[in-house]
Design a protein around this motif. Sequence first.
Motif, PDB file in Angstrom:
ATOM      1  N   GLN A   1       0.831  -1.211   0.000  1.00 11.45           N
ATOM      2  CA  GLN A   1       0.000   0.000   0.000  1.00 11.45           C
ATOM      3  C   GLN A   1       0.863   1.259   0.000  1.00 11.45           C
TER       4      GLN A   1
ATOM      5  N   ASN B   1       2.228   1.672  -3.410  1.00 15.05           N
ATOM      6  CA  ASN B   1       1.204   2.223  -4.308  1.00 15.05           C
ATOM      7  C   ASN B   1       1.079   3.732  -4.122  1.00 15.05           C
ATOM      8  N   ASP B   2       1.078   4.182  -2.870  1.00 14.58           N
ATOM      9  CA  ASP B   2       0.973   5.616  -2.589  1.00 14.58           C
ATOM     10  C   ASP B   2       2.183   6.371  -3.131  1.00 14.58           C
ATOM     11  N   LYS B   3       3.371   5.807  -2.957  1.00 14.74           N
ATOM     12  CA  LYS B   3       4.600   6.440  -3.473  1.00 14.74           C
ATOM     13  C   LYS B   3       4.553   6.503  -4.997  1.00 14.74           C
ATOM     14  N   PHE B   4       4.077   5.424  -5.627  1.00 19.18           N
ATOM     15  CA  PHE B   4       3.984   5.393  -7.090  1.00 19.18           C
ATOM     16  C   PHE B   4       3.040   6.488  -7.584  1.00 19.18           C
ATOM     17  N   LYS B   5       1.873   6.584  -6.959  1.00 18.96           N
ATOM     18  CA  LYS B   5       0.891   7.606  -7.362  1.00 18.96           C
ATOM     19  C   LYS B   5       1.438   9.011  -7.189  1.00 18.96           C
ATOM     20  N   ALA B   6       2.297   9.190  -6.178  1.00 18.47           N
ATOM     21  CA  ALA B   6       2.888  10.507  -5.926  1.00 18.47           C
ATOM     22  C   ALA B   6       4.098  10.773  -6.825  1.00 18.47           C
TER      23      ALA B   6
ATOM     24  N   ASN C   1       3.430  -4.370 -10.342  1.00 19.97           N
ATOM     25  CA  ASN C   1       3.680  -2.985  -9.946  1.00 19.97           C
ATOM     26  C   ASN C   1       5.162  -2.657 -10.033  1.00 19.97           C
TER      27      ASN C   1
END
Length: 111
Positions: A28, A31-36, A74
């Motif tokens: 998770q 995922n947050d780091k990727f989106k940012a 991912n």
Amino acid sequence: REWNDRVKAQKEAMGNAERVKRANEWKQIGNDKFKAGNLYEARDYYREAIIYVEDLVEARRKERNDLLMPLYTNLAQVYLKLDSAAPAEEIAGKALAIAEVPRNRVASGIR
């Protein structure tokens, strides 16, 4: 290499349920780091999450595979965004192995 040894040492001190929980948390965060747009940090979290679950006992095979499939895909996507095709292909191959899809069948569909 040092981070790898550290994570493996932490993993060995955990039970299977705790390893799964940690891997889900790291996924998770990745995922947050990727989106940012923090691709290097996302890569690190995905790699650590993979270490926690890649060798779970056979009795937890479905749970392991359900976690590894998105982690591998991912991570492959991160490598592609970082213009690192070779690691992306290697990681994607691991995802295909879990899905039991022959590589030549996938490659022929892409061409």
